[in-house]
Structure formats: C-alpha cells, structure tokens
Enzyme design. Structure first.
Site, PDB file in Angstrom:
ATOM      1  N   THR A   4      59.057  24.914  46.686  1.00 28.26           N
ATOM      2  CA  THR A   4      59.241  23.793  45.749  1.00 28.26           C
ATOM      3  C   THR A   4      59.906  24.293  44.472  1.00 28.26           C
ATOM      4  OG1 THR A   4      57.016  24.167  44.894  1.00 28.26           O
ATOM      5  CG2 THR A   4      57.250  22.421  46.534  1.00 28.26           C
ATOM      6  N   SER A   5      60.490  25.521  44.530  1.00 30.75           N
ATOM      7  CA  SER A   5      61.045  26.081  43.287  1.00 30.75           C
ATOM      8  C   SER A   5      62.554  25.867  43.177  1.00 30.75           C
ATOM      9  CB  SER A   5      60.692  27.555  43.158  1.00 30.75           C
ATOM     10  OG  SER A   5      59.376  27.659  42.657  1.00 30.75           O
ATOM     11  N   ARG A   6      63.323  26.710  43.833  1.00 36.67           N
ATOM     12  CA  ARG A   6      64.772  26.531  43.853  1.00 36.67           C
ATOM     13  C   ARG A   6      65.290  26.967  45.218  1.00 36.67           C
ATOM     14  NH1 ARG A   6      64.106  23.714  40.248  1.00 36.67           N
ATOM     15  NH2 ARG A   6      64.983  23.718  38.147  1.00 36.67           N
ATOM     16  N   HIS A  21      63.999  17.267  46.523  1.00 41.22           N
ATOM     17  CA  HIS A  21      63.700  17.744  45.152  1.00 41.22           C
ATOM     18  C   HIS A  21      62.884  16.692  44.393  1.00 41.22           C
ATOM     19  CE1 HIS A  21      65.242  20.867  42.091  1.00 41.22           C
ATOM     20  NE2 HIS A  21      64.112  20.337  41.642  1.00 41.22           N
ATOM     21  N   ASP A  68      53.871  38.986  41.389  1.00 48.34           N
ATOM     22  CA  ASP A  68      54.604  38.597  40.180  1.00 48.34           C
ATOM     23  C   ASP A  68      54.851  39.878  39.403  1.00 48.34           C
ATOM     24  OD1 ASP A  68      55.337  37.604  37.561  1.00 48.34           O
ATOM     25  OD2 ASP A  68      54.393  35.693  38.087  1.00 48.34           O
ATOM     26  N   ASP A  74      61.276  21.503  49.441  1.00 56.83           N
ATOM     27  CA  ASP A  74      61.615  20.437  48.496  1.00 56.83           C
ATOM     28  C   ASP A  74      62.961  20.730  47.844  1.00 56.83           C
ATOM     29  OD1 ASP A  74      60.978  18.035  47.001  1.00 56.83           O
ATOM     30  OD2 ASP A  74      60.807  19.343  45.247  1.00 56.83           O
ATOM     31  N   LYS A 111      52.958  28.718  35.401  1.00 56.13           N
ATOM     32  CA  LYS A 111      52.174  27.484  35.253  1.00 56.13           C
ATOM     33  C   LYS A 111      51.909  26.821  36.610  1.00 56.13           C
ATOM     34  CE  LYS A 111      55.308  26.268  32.188  1.00 56.13           C
ATOM     35  NZ  LYS A 111      55.874  27.575  31.862  1.00 56.13           N
ATOM     36  N   ILE A 112      52.963  26.663  37.409  1.00 54.11           N
ATOM     37  CA  ILE A 112      52.805  25.947  38.684  1.00 54.11           C
ATOM     38  C   ILE A 112      52.050  26.809  39.702  1.00 54.11           C
ATOM     39  CG2 ILE A 112      54.061  24.894  40.625  1.00 54.11           C
ATOM     40  CD1 ILE A 112      56.310  24.234  38.559  1.00 54.11           C
ATOM     41  N   GLU A 161      71.840  21.945  47.788  1.00 55.06           N
ATOM     42  CA  GLU A 161      71.350  20.569  47.639  1.00 55.06           C
ATOM     43  C   GLU A 161      72.215  19.711  46.715  1.00 55.06           C
ATOM     44  OE1 GLU A 161      67.465  21.484  45.839  1.00 55.06           O
ATOM     45  OE2 GLU A 161      68.146  20.491  44.027  1.00 55.06           O
ATOM     46  N   CYS A 193      58.495  31.023  41.706  1.00 60.38           N
ATOM     47  CA  CYS A 193      59.174  31.853  40.694  1.00 60.38           C
ATOM     48  C   CYS A 193      60.525  31.218  40.357  1.00 60.38           C
ATOM     49  CB  CYS A 193      59.361  33.274  41.214  1.00 60.38           C
ATOM     50  SG  CYS A 193      60.278  33.379  42.749  1.00 60.38           S
ATOM     51  N   PRO A 194      61.116  31.595  39.234  1.00 63.35           N
ATOM     52  CA  PRO A 194      62.432  31.024  38.894  1.00 63.35           C
ATOM     53  C   PRO A 194      63.527  31.646  39.736  1.00 63.35           C
ATOM     54  CG  PRO A 194      61.749  32.593  37.207  1.00 63.35           C
ATOM     55  CD  PRO A 194      60.623  32.515  38.190  1.00 63.35           C
TER      56      PRO A 194
HETATM   57  P1  NAI Z   1      56.837  29.682  34.840  1.00 57.44           P
HETATM   58  O1  NAI Z   1      57.919  30.254  33.981  1.00 57.44           O
HETATM   59  O2  NAI Z   1      55.589  29.191  34.181  1.00 57.44           O
HETATM   60  O3  NAI Z   1      56.413  30.751  35.958  1.00 57.44           O
HETATM   61  C1  NAI Z   1      57.333  31.480  36.703  1.00 57.44           C
HETATM   62  C2  NAI Z   1      56.637  32.755  37.153  1.00 57.44           C
HETATM   63  O4  NAI Z   1      57.524  33.461  38.010  1.00 57.44           O
HETATM   64  C3  NAI Z   1      56.291  33.694  35.981  1.00 57.44           C
HETATM   65  O5  NAI Z   1      54.935  34.093  36.053  1.00 57.44           O
HETATM   66  C4  NAI Z   1      57.227  34.873  36.183  1.00 57.44           C
HETATM   67  O6  NAI Z   1      56.656  36.105  35.752  1.00 57.44           O
HETATM   68  C5  NAI Z   1      57.385  34.841  37.699  1.00 57.44           C
HETATM   69  N1  NAI Z   1      58.508  35.630  38.162  1.00 57.44           N
HETATM   70  C6  NAI Z   1      59.640  35.990  37.493  1.00 57.44           C
HETATM   71  N2  NAI Z   1      60.388  36.790  38.269  1.00 57.44           N
HETATM   72  C7  NAI Z   1      59.729  36.945  39.456  1.00 57.44           C
HETATM   73  C8  NAI Z   1      59.986  37.670  40.645  1.00 57.44           C
HETATM   74  N3  NAI Z   1      61.077  38.419  40.771  1.00 57.44           N
HETATM   75  N4  NAI Z   1      59.087  37.579  41.638  1.00 57.44           N
HETATM   76  C9  NAI Z   1      57.967  36.843  41.523  1.00 57.44           C
HETATM   77  N5  NAI Z   1      57.660  36.151  40.406  1.00 57.44           N
HETATM   78  C10 NAI Z   1      58.533  36.197  39.378  1.00 57.44           C
HETATM   79  O7  NAI Z   1      57.523  28.522  35.677  1.00 57.44           O
HETATM   80  P2  NAI Z   1      56.830  27.274  36.380  1.00 57.44           P
HETATM   81  O8  NAI Z   1      56.742  26.155  35.406  1.00 57.44           O
HETATM   82  O9  NAI Z   1      55.606  27.703  37.083  1.00 57.44           O
HETATM   83  O10 NAI Z   1      57.960  26.852  37.442  1.00 57.44           O
HETATM   84  C11 NAI Z   1      58.287  27.684  38.531  1.00 57.44           C
HETATM   85  C12 NAI Z   1      59.579  27.181  39.146  1.00 57.44           C
HETATM   86  O11 NAI Z   1      59.365  25.903  39.731  1.00 57.44           O
HETATM   87  C13 NAI Z   1      60.705  26.919  38.116  1.00 57.44           C
HETATM   88  O12 NAI Z   1      61.449  28.076  37.847  1.00 57.44           O
HETATM   89  C14 NAI Z   1      61.529  25.869  38.786  1.00 57.44           C
HETATM   90  O13 NAI Z   1      62.582  26.508  39.474  1.00 57.44           O
HETATM   91  C15 NAI Z   1      60.584  25.223  39.795  1.00 57.44           C
HETATM   92  N6  NAI Z   1      60.370  23.796  39.543  1.00 57.44           N
HETATM   93  C16 NAI Z   1      60.651  22.915  40.557  1.00 57.44           C
HETATM   94  C17 NAI Z   1      60.456  21.568  40.389  1.00 57.44           C
HETATM   95  C18 NAI Z   1      60.696  20.577  41.494  1.00 57.44           C
HETATM   96  O14 NAI Z   1      60.740  19.359  41.250  1.00 57.44           O
HETATM   97  N7  NAI Z   1      60.834  20.991  42.736  1.00 57.44           N
HETATM   98  C19 NAI Z   1      59.993  21.035  39.091  1.00 57.44           C
HETATM   99  C20 NAI Z   1      59.681  22.052  38.114  1.00 57.44           C
HETATM  100  C21 NAI Z   1      59.891  23.386  38.344  1.00 57.44           C
END
Ligand code: NAI
Length: 329
Positions: free
Chosen positions: A229-231, A292, A174, A255, A154-155, A260, A202-203
C-alpha cells in the site's frame, strides 16, 4: 487573494477544498489534468500549484514553475518521490501533508489482506449468483502467523498494532528503527525468509526501489502473501508476476503499481488497456488490485485539505517557517 493551480482534481477534492479556500482567501483553479511538462503552462499567473501522487514535478516542470513565478508546490500527499527536491532547492518551496490518516492506509492493508486470505472477493461474486459452493475458498488463520513489516513509521506501526491484535508474530525491518517501541527488528533477509505475510510501509527512494525483486522473492517462503500500500516502485512487477506463475507467491494485494500513473484513478472500463503486465496481474485469481485508494476515507480527505490550506497560508500569507516544508537535507 492567493491563486493556486490545482492539478489532478477529483470531485472529492473540490468538495473538501472549495469551502476552505473561500474561508482563507485562496482561489483554487481546478484542473482535471495531471501536472507535467505539457500542462505546466496552466499554472501561469498562479502563486502555487497543488499536486498529488501521479503529477510529475521533475526538473523541467520546476524550471517552468520558477519562470512563471510560482512560489510553492503544495503536495496533497505524504510521499514525495514524484518531486525533484534538488531542482526545487532555492527556487520553489515544497510542502506536503506528512500524516492525514495513517489509520486509513493501515486499515486498507488489512482489508486487502483479509479479503485475499479468506477469499471474500470470490465468495461475494459467487453468492450474488446463488452459487453457495465452498470449493477453492480455503483460507488460513492469521493467528500465529509471522508477518514481516518493512518500514515502521506512522503507517507501519499502526499496521503492527492491528497485527498484534490478531495474535500474529510481528517482525520488522527499518534502517531507522523506532527506539521507543518493543518492535522486534530483524535484518531484511531474515524478514523475507521467515514471513508468511510481508507488508510494505516504507517510502520509495533510490534505496528502496525494487526492494522486492527476483532475488528477494527467491528468498521468501513458498506461499507468501505480499501487501503493498506504499508505492508501486517498491516491487519489480515483472518479478512479482514470475513469482506468482511459479507458485512461490501465494497471493499479492496491491493498492499501488509501478506504472499506475496512466491508469489508476480513472474509469478505463471502456478502453483497451495497453499495460500487459497489469492485465496479467489482474487476471490472476490470487491478486487483488485496488486503485491507490488506501488513503480514501472521509477523515483523511478532511485532514489533507486542512493541512494543505494551512501549508499554503503559512508559506504565502504569513511567510513564516512551515513545519511541513521539504528540503534536501
Ligand atoms: P513514515 O515516514 O512515517 O515512515 C516510513 C518508514 O520507512 C520510516 O520509519 C523509515 O525509517 C522507513 N524506511 C526508510 N527507508 C527504508 C528502507 N530502506 N527500508 C525499510 N524502511 C525504510 O511514512 P508513513 O506515513 O508511514 O508512510 C509510508 C508510505 O506509505 C509513504 O512513503 C507513502 O509512499 C505510502 N502511502 C500510501 C498511501 C496510499 O493511499 N496508498 C497513502 C499514504 C502514504
């Protein structure tokens, strides 16, 4: 009345959750402390715990929750790497907020990137002191640059759309590509070696931990800008610092940070920070760290509260299948 022990509470959480709780006969017991094995006892007598990204919901904590009769772990986040789903299986249900505002996070990634590349943070400080010199403020055009996006969920996809608007060339990696899109997917190695900017979406899991390590950095273009901005655990922070010191990495926008949990979200300005690595990173002129905060928009906070309350009602009041429930398989 459903009783929920609400960990790691901030003022903005109270504001968005309190009135929704009253409306849905949920009593939130707000605790500022994070959930861990020492604080889990605060959840005694609760039907659920509500947790955020830096609460530790490991096997020990889950065993205690089960013993206290807590039936639900309601995450206020999308990421769930801090929860041992295996340990929770068959004992405590786990729900999350899969999407609250992917725009908030993607837009923050762009904000960091523009700030860093166009040296806005430097210029802001200078002009406040009536220093109007342009020395050291040279940036580069986004237009025509190659941006590598790791993770096209999504992001990542919103981030890609914004980059397309800038006229950038987008490549992505991906392992589960989006079939209904015209995203140009490449292998990870190719993405690392061809990108001027790399953004992580990615997660964090066993496969992605330190996806950006010394070897990956070695493979990158000199001067690359890295955005996370992920983890925090996606990047080996020591290797990142090394890459900055050797001038391989042009800039880093963070971020999130691997360690952290003990630092972010709190005012530490009067304290001596013990984390030398974080101190060194923050001291670099080409590193921007935010605490974050990518999720932190009004829209996202409202959506987090609404979905979390719906999840709790769905699992504990209606006792029906909840679409936001997490399971191992
Ligand atoms: P999502 O689940 O919609 O997308 C994650 C994507 O990563 C999927 O397309 C998945 O196939 C892909 N993925 C899985 N394993 C992978 C790999 N080994 N290599 C590359 N891509 C891979 O998740 P969304 O909503 O887009 O969020 C992404 C991340 O953003 C979350 O996991 C979370 O950690 C982080 N996040 C950070 C926030 C912040 O405030 N800084 C707030 C919300 C989310």
């Amino acid at each position: 009345m459903i009783r929920v022990a609400f960990y790691d509470t901030k003022d903005y959480d109270r504001e968005s959750f309190e009135h929704l709780g009253e409306r849905n006969q949920i009593e939130f017991r707000f605790f500022e402390t994070k959930l861990n094995k020492d604080t889990v006892r605060l959840s005694k007598g609760s039907d659920a715990v509500c947790v955020f990204v830096n609460d530790i919901v490991d096997k020990d904590v889950i065993e205690s929750l089960y013993e206290y009769g807590v039936k639900l772990i309601a995450l206020r986040s999308a990421g769930y790497n801090n929860v041992d789903l295996g340990a929770a299986e068959g004992k405590v249900r786990v729900v999350r907020v899969p999407a609250y505002s992917p725009y908030a996070v993607a837009e923050h990634a762009i904000a960091l990137l523009l700030t860093s590349v166009r040296r806005i943070h430097k210029a802001y400080n200078r002009t406040r002191e009536f220093n109007f010199s342009l020395r050291g403020l040279i940036g580069f055009d986004f237009y025509g640059k190659t941006v590598g996006v790791i993770g096209t969920g999504k992001i990542g996809r919103i981030f890609i759309n914004i980059c397309n608007g800038f006229g950038m060339k987008v490549i992505a990696y991906d392992p589960y590509p989006a079939i209904d899109s015209d995203i140009h997917y490449v292998e990870l190695e190719k993405l690392l070696s061809e990108s001027d900017i790399i953004s992580l979406h990615c997660p964090l899991n066993e496969e992605t931990r330190h996806i950006i390590d010394a070897k990956a950095i070695d493979n990158m273009k000199k001067g690359v800008v890295i955005v996370n901005t992920s983890r925090g655990g996606l990047i080996d922070a020591k290797a990142l610092l090394e890459g900055i010191k050797t001038r391989k990495i042009g800039a880093a926008c963070l971020d999130v940070y691997e360690e952290e949990a003990e630092v972010f979200f709190e005012d530490r300005s009067g304290h001596i920070l013990n984390d030398d690595l974080l101190l060194r990173l923050i001291s670099m002129p080409n590193v921007i760290v935010t605490s974050h905060q990518a999720f932190l928009t009004k829209e996202a906070l409202n959506n987090i509260a609404e979905t979390t309350v719906e999840n709790i009602v769905c699992c504990l009041k209606k006792e029906v299948k909840c679409e936001n429930e997490l399971r191992l398989s």
